[in-house]
Scaffold this motif. Structure first.
Motif, PDB file in Angstrom:
ATOM      1  N   ILE A   1      74.461 -37.840  25.033  1.00  0.00           N
ATOM      2  CA  ILE A   1      74.904 -38.079  26.352  1.00  0.00           C
ATOM      3  C   ILE A   1      75.674 -36.996  26.635  1.00  0.00           C
ATOM      4  O   ILE A   1      75.690 -36.487  27.928  1.00  0.00           O
ATOM      5  CB  ILE A   1      75.637 -39.466  26.494  1.00  0.00           C
ATOM      6  CG1 ILE A   1      74.851 -40.710  26.256  1.00  0.00           C
ATOM      7  CG2 ILE A   1      76.503 -39.690  27.939  1.00  0.00           C
ATOM      8  CD1 ILE A   1      75.457 -42.076  26.435  1.00  0.00           C
ATOM      9  N   CYS A   2      76.725 -36.479  26.050  1.00  0.00           N
ATOM     10  CA  CYS A   2      77.611 -35.479  26.218  1.00  0.00           C
ATOM     11  C   CYS A   2      76.822 -34.096  26.334  1.00  0.00           C
ATOM     12  O   CYS A   2      77.211 -33.213  27.009  1.00  0.00           O
ATOM     13  CB  CYS A   2      78.604 -35.408  25.196  1.00  0.00           C
ATOM     14  SG  CYS A   2      79.722 -36.529  25.173  1.00  0.00           S
ATOM     15  N   MET A   3      75.613 -34.160  25.661  1.00  0.00           N
ATOM     16  CA  MET A   3      74.796 -32.906  25.944  1.00  0.00           C
ATOM     17  C   MET A   3      74.125 -32.639  27.458  1.00  0.00           C
ATOM     18  O   MET A   3      73.909 -31.554  27.983  1.00  0.00           O
ATOM     19  CB  MET A   3      73.730 -32.713  24.663  1.00  0.00           C
ATOM     20  CG  MET A   3      72.841 -31.752  24.651  1.00  0.00           C
ATOM     21  SD  MET A   3      71.620 -31.566  23.389  1.00  0.00           S
ATOM     22  CE  MET A   3      70.521 -32.581  24.092  1.00  0.00           C
ATOM     23  N   MET A   4      73.856 -33.875  28.078  1.00  0.00           N
ATOM     24  CA  MET A   4      73.233 -33.971  29.162  1.00  0.00           C
ATOM     25  C   MET A   4      73.898 -34.167  30.235  1.00  0.00           C
ATOM     26  O   MET A   4      73.903 -33.644  31.287  1.00  0.00           O
ATOM     27  CB  MET A   4      71.952 -35.312  29.037  1.00  0.00           C
ATOM     28  CG  MET A   4      71.169 -34.870  27.896  1.00  0.00           C
ATOM     29  SD  MET A   4      69.736 -36.086  27.906  1.00  0.00           S
ATOM     30  CE  MET A   4      70.717 -37.580  27.872  1.00  0.00           C
ATOM     31  N   GLU A   5      74.964 -34.717  30.163  1.00  0.00           N
ATOM     32  CA  GLU A   5      75.973 -34.946  31.237  1.00  0.00           C
ATOM     33  C   GLU A   5      77.202 -33.788  31.408  1.00  0.00           C
ATOM     34  O   GLU A   5      77.498 -33.306  30.360  1.00  0.00           O
ATOM     35  CB  GLU A   5      76.822 -36.316  30.953  1.00  0.00           C
ATOM     36  CG  GLU A   5      75.992 -37.424  31.629  1.00  0.00           C
ATOM     37  CD  GLU A   5      75.799 -37.465  33.054  1.00  0.00           C
ATOM     38  OE1 GLU A   5      76.758 -36.994  33.699  1.00  0.00           O
ATOM     39  OE2 GLU A   5      74.751 -37.768  33.418  1.00  0.00           O
TER      40      GLU A   5
ATOM     41  N   SER B   1      72.474 -22.210  14.072  1.00  0.00           N
ATOM     42  CA  SER B   1      72.198 -22.564  12.428  1.00  0.00           C
ATOM     43  C   SER B   1      73.286 -23.004  11.723  1.00  0.00           C
ATOM     44  O   SER B   1      73.469 -24.066  11.042  1.00  0.00           O
ATOM     45  CB  SER B   1      71.139 -21.586  11.936  1.00  0.00           C
ATOM     46  OG  SER B   1      71.999 -20.349  12.066  1.00  0.00           O
ATOM     47  N   GLU B   2      74.456 -22.181  11.778  1.00  0.00           N
ATOM     48  CA  GLU B   2      75.707 -22.504  11.094  1.00  0.00           C
ATOM     49  C   GLU B   2      76.143 -23.902  11.640  1.00  0.00           C
ATOM     50  O   GLU B   2      76.591 -24.645  10.738  1.00  0.00           O
ATOM     51  CB  GLU B   2      76.676 -21.553  11.539  1.00  0.00           C
ATOM     52  CG  GLU B   2      77.473 -20.862  10.453  1.00  0.00           C
ATOM     53  CD  GLU B   2      78.635 -20.074  10.430  1.00  0.00           C
ATOM     54  OE1 GLU B   2      78.152 -18.581  10.627  1.00  0.00           O
ATOM     55  OE2 GLU B   2      79.626 -20.274  10.976  1.00  0.00           O
ATOM     56  N   VAL B   3      76.143 -24.070  13.001  1.00  0.00           N
ATOM     57  CA  VAL B   3      76.720 -25.636  13.267  1.00  0.00           C
ATOM     58  C   VAL B   3      75.737 -26.756  12.690  1.00  0.00           C
ATOM     59  O   VAL B   3      76.476 -27.681  12.203  1.00  0.00           O
ATOM     60  CB  VAL B   3      76.495 -25.538  14.995  1.00  0.00           C
ATOM     61  CG1 VAL B   3      76.666 -26.999  15.255  1.00  0.00           C
ATOM     62  CG2 VAL B   3      77.609 -24.637  15.811  1.00  0.00           C
ATOM     63  N   PHE B   4      74.532 -26.499  12.725  1.00  0.00           N
ATOM     64  CA  PHE B   4      73.521 -27.419  12.175  1.00  0.00           C
ATOM     65  C   PHE B   4      73.906 -27.780  10.484  1.00  0.00           C
ATOM     66  O   PHE B   4      74.162 -28.809  10.048  1.00  0.00           O
ATOM     67  CB  PHE B   4      72.350 -26.944  12.161  1.00  0.00           C
ATOM     68  CG  PHE B   4      71.339 -27.961  11.584  1.00  0.00           C
ATOM     69  CD1 PHE B   4      70.804 -28.106  10.343  1.00  0.00           C
ATOM     70  CD2 PHE B   4      70.945 -29.181  12.369  1.00  0.00           C
ATOM     71  CE1 PHE B   4      70.004 -28.880   9.918  1.00  0.00           C
ATOM     72  CE2 PHE B   4      70.155 -30.220  11.803  1.00  0.00           C
ATOM     73  CZ  PHE B   4      69.719 -29.998  10.530  1.00  0.00           C
TER      74      PHE B   4
ATOM     75  N   THR C   1      71.605 -32.298  17.620  1.00  0.00           N
ATOM     76  CA  THR C   1      72.106 -32.254  18.980  1.00  0.00           C
ATOM     77  C   THR C   1      73.289 -31.269  18.991  1.00  0.00           C
ATOM     78  O   THR C   1      73.727 -30.484  20.137  1.00  0.00           O
ATOM     79  CB  THR C   1      72.496 -33.813  19.216  1.00  0.00           C
ATOM     80  OG1 THR C   1      72.679 -34.409  18.240  1.00  0.00           O
ATOM     81  CG2 THR C   1      71.703 -34.290  20.501  1.00  0.00           C
ATOM     82  N   LEU C   2      73.970 -31.267  18.299  1.00  0.00           N
ATOM     83  CA  LEU C   2      75.323 -30.287  17.967  1.00  0.00           C
ATOM     84  C   LEU C   2      74.827 -29.125  18.020  1.00  0.00           C
ATOM     85  O   LEU C   2      75.539 -28.207  18.557  1.00  0.00           O
ATOM     86  CB  LEU C   2      76.331 -30.752  16.865  1.00  0.00           C
ATOM     87  CG  LEU C   2      76.906 -31.990  16.699  1.00  0.00           C
ATOM     88  CD1 LEU C   2      77.797 -32.232  15.334  1.00  0.00           C
ATOM     89  CD2 LEU C   2      77.866 -32.210  18.023  1.00  0.00           C
ATOM     90  N   SER C   3      73.881 -28.887  17.235  1.00  0.00           N
ATOM     91  CA  SER C   3      73.176 -27.449  17.285  1.00  0.00           C
ATOM     92  C   SER C   3      72.774 -26.980  18.525  1.00  0.00           C
ATOM     93  O   SER C   3      72.927 -25.906  19.061  1.00  0.00           O
ATOM     94  CB  SER C   3      72.273 -27.350  15.974  1.00  0.00           C
ATOM     95  OG  SER C   3      71.193 -26.262  16.488  1.00  0.00           O
ATOM     96  N   TRP C   4      71.903 -27.788  19.190  1.00  0.00           N
ATOM     97  CA  TRP C   4      71.317 -27.577  20.352  1.00  0.00           C
ATOM     98  C   TRP C   4      72.386 -27.300  21.532  1.00  0.00           C
ATOM     99  O   TRP C   4      72.256 -26.245  22.421  1.00  0.00           O
ATOM    100  CB  TRP C   4      70.643 -28.739  20.736  1.00  0.00           C
ATOM    101  CG  TRP C   4      69.729 -28.411  22.097  1.00  0.00           C
ATOM    102  CD1 TRP C   4      70.026 -28.855  23.484  1.00  0.00           C
ATOM    103  CD2 TRP C   4      68.507 -27.908  22.357  1.00  0.00           C
ATOM    104  NE1 TRP C   4      69.095 -28.540  24.390  1.00  0.00           N
ATOM    105  CE2 TRP C   4      68.038 -27.942  23.807  1.00  0.00           C
ATOM    106  CE3 TRP C   4      67.672 -27.405  21.271  1.00  0.00           C
ATOM    107  CZ2 TRP C   4      66.838 -27.207  23.784  1.00  0.00           C
ATOM    108  CZ3 TRP C   4      66.246 -27.119  21.591  1.00  0.00           C
ATOM    109  CH2 TRP C   4      65.739 -26.942  23.041  1.00  0.00           C
ATOM    110  N   SER C   5      73.441 -28.132  21.600  1.00  0.00           N
ATOM    111  CA  SER C   5      74.678 -28.056  22.689  1.00  0.00           C
ATOM    112  C   SER C   5      75.425 -26.855  22.175  1.00  0.00           C
ATOM    113  O   SER C   5      76.220 -26.549  22.896  1.00  0.00           O
ATOM    114  CB  SER C   5      75.368 -29.038  22.726  1.00  0.00           C
ATOM    115  OG  SER C   5      75.907 -29.766  21.593  1.00  0.00           O
TER     116      SER C   5
ATOM    117  N   GLU D   1      76.650 -40.472  21.586  1.00  0.00           N
ATOM    118  CA  GLU D   1      77.623 -39.804  22.223  1.00  0.00           C
ATOM    119  C   GLU D   1      77.122 -38.417  22.350  1.00  0.00           C
ATOM    120  O   GLU D   1      77.385 -37.857  23.663  1.00  0.00           O
ATOM    121  CB  GLU D   1      78.704 -40.271  21.568  1.00  0.00           C
ATOM    122  CG  GLU D   1      80.014 -39.338  22.253  1.00  0.00           C
ATOM    123  CD  GLU D   1      80.435 -38.198  21.385  1.00  0.00           C
ATOM    124  OE1 GLU D   1      80.105 -37.847  20.402  1.00  0.00           O
ATOM    125  OE2 GLU D   1      80.831 -37.208  22.242  1.00  0.00           O
ATOM    126  N   ALA D   2      76.747 -37.947  21.517  1.00  0.00           N
ATOM    127  CA  ALA D   2      76.498 -36.479  21.284  1.00  0.00           C
ATOM    128  C   ALA D   2      75.202 -36.119  22.389  1.00  0.00           C
ATOM    129  O   ALA D   2      75.097 -35.314  23.213  1.00  0.00           O
ATOM    130  CB  ALA D   2      75.996 -35.884  20.168  1.00  0.00           C
TER     131      ALA D   2
END
Lengths: 204, 183
Positions: free
Chosen positions: A137-141, A87-90, A77-81, A134-135
């Motif tokens: 929800i925050c990605m979608m909202e 890739s580094e984020v993941f 989710t962090l990587s997607w957002s 949380e991740a």
């Protein structure tokens, strides 16, 4: 078996049931229910939704499958957002969470606390579930106020889940030393996952 | 008088052997050929690690018990102490274990770990920290199973002793023994 025996209803003796022994011993160990904890991938374990104060069997049966899934999901989710360097984020998220869980456990052990390494890893992994929510929800909202509320709720939920286990493991005088890093890690991950939140804090 | 040649011993549990090898081979193959399938590191990471985790589960819960009659796990008792249990089947059942199954089990276990170590060395040399993470996770899963099953073996101590005295200086072999008893 002769046909007569068959007619008389005699059956073959059952095959000798295999016995499980500890290496070096001849006596059979106490029979354990088959299907050890590592194989429970099925439904969500009860401990995530019951009060952590209800300690007992649920906490003793540790497993690392759900924690593994939570860490991977959070990384995804962090990587997607993330807008850049996905890739580094993941990789960083995964390494940070895994290393963080290990270090938090070592922290308690070094403070002279009484916890079991894998049990603690398992518990900290389960405490990441609110962060997953949380991740997501925050990605979608996009609504700022909603995100702030979600962030606060998540912080509280994660800390509430980890608190009883961690605090019961150490002396009264060292509770804060054991609990602060947990809180810090949760806070940092939330701050990292919500760009707007981290920006507001930065400007503040 | 029976003049026919004795039949070659076949695998007793072919399906279990197949699954034992399947996930290991898929994880290694996917990792090697990853650039052909996906250009996103995240996908490569997730699929490789998921395959390695599936392999860990299959070996620990299924093929270990069926192919070589060994099992190991950890439980926490009422007093809150962690107990590691390592068990093997009794003599009669052990004698019935198929030799080919056992050979396949152990060799694929060791080869898997060696392969991941080689991949790790490659990543280290190329300074690819991301891929080193993947290799690290897969290698730890492989080593966990090796250690677990080795501790189950009744004759593990004897075999380690024989191996050590045959190939390494005796001083090193005694260090190895004490390390195993500490873990």
């Amino acid at each position: 078996m002769t046909p007569t025996e068959l007619l008389l209803g005699k059956r073959e003796l059952p095959k000798n049931k295999a016995k499980w022994l500890q290496p070096g011993k001849e006596k059979e160990t106490i029979r354990r229910k088959d299907g050890d904890r590592m194989s429970t991938i099925g439904g969500l374990p009860p401990r995530m939704f019951t009060s952590p104060l209800g300690v007992g069997k649920a906490l003793r049966d540790w497993d690392l499958w759900w924690p593994f899934f939570f860490i991977v999901f959070l990384g995804l989710t962090l990587s997607w957002s993330a807008s850049v360097k996905k890739s580094e984020v993941f990789a960083v998220a995964f390494a940070l969470l895994a290393a963080g869980a290990v270090i938090l456990t070592l922290n308690v052990l070094l403070l002279g606390g009484h916890i079991i390494f894998f049990q603690s890893l398992s518990l900290l992994g389960y405490c990441l579930f609110p962060l997953d929510v949380e991740a997501l929800i925050c990605m979608m909202e996009n609504n700022v106020i909603l995100k702030m509320i979600v962030v606060c709720v998540t912080l509280a939920w994660s800390s509430w889940a980890a608190y009883p286990f961690m605090s019961s493991a150490v002396n009264l005088s060292r509770k804060a030393l054991a609990l602060y890093p947990v809180f810090l890690m949760v806070y940092d991950i939330i701050a990292a996952s919500d760009p707007f939140y981290s920006t507001t804090v930065y400007f503040w | 008088m029976d003049l026919s040649q004795p039949e070659e011993e076949n695998y007793a549990n072919p399906k279990t052997c197949f699954f034992h090898v399947l996930f290991k081979a898929s994880a290694l193959a996917f990792y090697m050929l990853s650039t052909l399938f996906a250009d996103s590191f995240v996908i490569i990471f997730v699929i490789t690690v998921v395959l390695a985790a599936l392999d860990f589960w299959v070996v620990k819960n299924v093929s270990g018990r069926i192919l070589v009659g060994l099992r190991w796990w950890n439980e926490i008792n009422e007093q809150g102490e962690s107990i590691w249990r390592f068990e093997c089947l009794d003599h009669e059942s052990l004698a019935r274990i198929n030799q080919k199954d056992s050979w396949l089990f152990w060799w694929t276990l060791y080869l898997n770990a060696i392969a991941w170590t080689i991949f790790g060395i490659f990543s280290l040399v190329r300074l690819e920290v991301d891929y080193l993470l993947v290799v690290g996770v897969c290698l730890s899963l492989a080593i966990a199973n090796i250690i677990g099953f080795t501790k189950c073996r009744k004759d593990a101590k004897n075999k380690i002793q024989a191996f050590a005295s045959r190939t390494i200086a005796s001083r090193f072999s005694s260090t190895l023994q004490s390390a195993f008893s500490l873990v």
